[in-house]
Design an enzyme around this catalytic site. Structure first.
Site, PDB file in Angstrom:
ATOM      1  CD1 TRP A  51      -2.061   9.791  -9.696  1.00 40.06           C
ATOM      2  CD2 TRP A  51      -1.394  10.923 -11.505  1.00 40.06           C
ATOM      3  NE1 TRP A  51      -3.141   9.915 -10.535  1.00 40.06           N
ATOM      4  CE2 TRP A  51      -2.751  10.610 -11.645  1.00 40.06           C
ATOM      5  CE3 TRP A  51      -0.757  11.653 -12.521  1.00 40.06           C
ATOM      6  CZ2 TRP A  51      -3.494  10.986 -12.772  1.00 40.06           C
ATOM      7  CZ3 TRP A  51      -1.490  12.039 -13.640  1.00 40.06           C
ATOM      8  CH2 TRP A  51      -2.849  11.699 -13.759  1.00 40.06           C
ATOM      9  CG  HIS A  78       4.152  11.898   0.850  1.00 36.82           C
ATOM     10  ND1 HIS A  78       5.164  10.956   0.873  1.00 36.82           N
ATOM     11  CD2 HIS A  78       3.004  11.223   0.609  1.00 36.82           C
ATOM     12  CE1 HIS A  78       4.634   9.763   0.646  1.00 36.82           C
ATOM     13  NE2 HIS A  78       3.321   9.893   0.480  1.00 36.82           N
ATOM     14  CD  GLU A 130       7.007   8.540  -1.084  1.00 34.91           C
ATOM     15  OE1 GLU A 130       6.690   9.272  -2.028  1.00 34.91           O
ATOM     16  OE2 GLU A 130       6.460   7.433  -0.861  1.00 34.91           O
ATOM     17  CD  GLU A 178       0.198   8.868   2.969  1.00 34.36           C
ATOM     18  OE1 GLU A 178      -0.480   8.294   2.119  1.00 34.36           O
ATOM     19  OE2 GLU A 178       1.237   9.514   2.690  1.00 34.36           O
ATOM     20  CB  SER A 196      -0.385  -0.920   1.420  1.00 30.78           C
ATOM     21  OG  SER A 196       1.020  -0.833   1.228  1.00 30.78           O
ATOM     22  N   GLY A 207      -1.520   5.704  -3.073  1.00 29.55           N
ATOM     23  CA  GLY A 207      -0.361   5.806  -3.954  1.00 29.55           C
ATOM     24  C   GLY A 207      -0.493   4.891  -5.153  1.00 29.55           C
ATOM     25  N   GLY A 208       0.181   3.754  -5.094  1.00 29.41           N
ATOM     26  CA  GLY A 208       0.258   2.847  -6.240  1.00 29.41           C
ATOM     27  C   GLY A 208      -1.084   2.521  -6.881  1.00 29.41           C
TER      28      GLY A 208
HETATM   29  P1  13P Z   1       0.874   3.365  -1.432  1.00 27.77           P
HETATM   30  O1  13P Z   1      -0.640   3.408  -1.536  1.00 27.77           O
HETATM   31  O2  13P Z   1       1.538   3.032  -2.714  1.00 27.77           O
HETATM   32  O3  13P Z   1       1.305   2.518  -0.272  1.00 27.77           O
HETATM   33  O4  13P Z   1       1.348   4.868  -1.089  1.00 27.77           O
HETATM   34  C1  13P Z   1       0.736   5.562  -0.062  1.00 27.77           C
HETATM   35  C2  13P Z   1       1.157   6.971  -0.136  1.00 27.77           C
HETATM   36  O5  13P Z   1       2.300   7.298   0.130  1.00 27.77           O
HETATM   37  C3  13P Z   1       0.169   7.957  -0.584  1.00 27.77           C
HETATM   38  O6  13P Z   1       0.597   9.259  -0.354  1.00 27.77           O
END
Ligand code: 13P
Length: 253
Positions: free
Chosen positions: A17, A102, A104, A173, A215, A236-237
């Site tokens: 999330w 992750h 990020e 990822e 994605s 993610g999204g």
């Molecule tokens: P998205 O699915 O939004 O590209 O994000 C992937 C992600 O970072 C899941 O940890």
């Protein structure tokens, strides 16, 4: 192509999330997930949520096959670490999973691969399953360095040894595919997954699950999951929309 496919691995579709949600939004999403989870067949479904919502998620999912977890964990067991959350605290809230490293967090919080491996070890010690994230940036890929970068990210995790590796999950990822709508092609993803599988195999853990993230949507999930070394997805999204997330799970089943 990987040569290592000795045992079938249960597919896993996990939502991340990130920093989204509110009590009200989560309640609706979790109710829809609980009601629709059967569409994923034997695929395991899980969500990783912001810390303040762990109690809510535990309450909403306790009687369902869905499992839950957090998006980060402290490397420390306890003590004067303001703002940190320990693995034991996550276990207290019924977490099965915790994301470690992750992209990020690597990019925005300077997490090194050594720290990520130490977080995975802390999670394992508390009985959690770490989901260790690896992936190259676009400039790494353009420079032809993707495999090397991923090898470096994996190295301290592989050093945890076969027993630890058999109790964790790896998520590949590619940074350039996260939140960009630009997914790795199934072949691009498989090439890296095969590399990760080979490295795991050399470390005695060929059956560790390797998820793809970046994605992932209902429309591209089936082609990704058809690849021999892709064992599921970190989403993610699309995990914030119950229908989309459940359709991804259905594509895996
Ligand atoms: P998205 O699915 O939004 O590209 O994000 C992937 C992600 O970072 C899941 O940890």
């Amino acid at each position: 192509m990987s040569q290592v496919h000795s045992q079938p691995r249960t597919r896993l579709v996990m939502g991340n999330w990130k920093m989204h949600g509110s009590l009200a939004e989560n309640a609706a999403l979790l109710a829809d997930l609980a009601a629709g989870q059967g569409r994923g067949g034997a695929t395991e479904l899980a969500v990783t949520v912001p810390f303040p919502y762990l109690a809510q998620v535990r309450e909403a999912l306790a009687d369902t096959p869905l499992s839950w977890g957090a998006q980060d964990v402290s490397v420390h067991e306890r003590g004067a670490y303001t703002g940190e959350v320990s693995a034991a605290m996550l276990a207290d809230f019924g977490c099965t999973w915790v994301l470690c490293g992750h992209s990020e967090r690597r990019a925005l919080h300077g997490e090194s691969s050594a720290l990520v491996a130490a977080k995975a070890a802390a999670a394992l010690a508390a009985g959690l399953t770490p989901v260790v994230c690896v992936g190259e940036t676009l400039s790494d890929r353009d420079a032809g360095d993707a495999e090397c970068v991923i090898g470096d990210q994996l190295e301290p995790v592989l050093a945890l040894g076969a027993e630890a590796l058999s109790r964790l999950v790896i998520a590949y990822e590619p940074v350039w595919a996260i939140g960009t709508g630009r997914t790795a092609s199934p072949e691009q993803a498989q090439a890296i997954h095969a590399l990760i599988r080979a490295a795991l195999g050399k470390s005695g853990a060929a059956n560790t699950r390797v998820l793809y993230g970046g994605s992932v949507k209902a429309t591209n999930a089936a082609a990704l999951f058809a690849q021999p070394d892709i064992d599921g997805a970190l989403v993610g999204g699309a995990s914030l929309v119950a229908e989309e997330f459940l359709n991804i799970a259905a594509a895996v089943a």
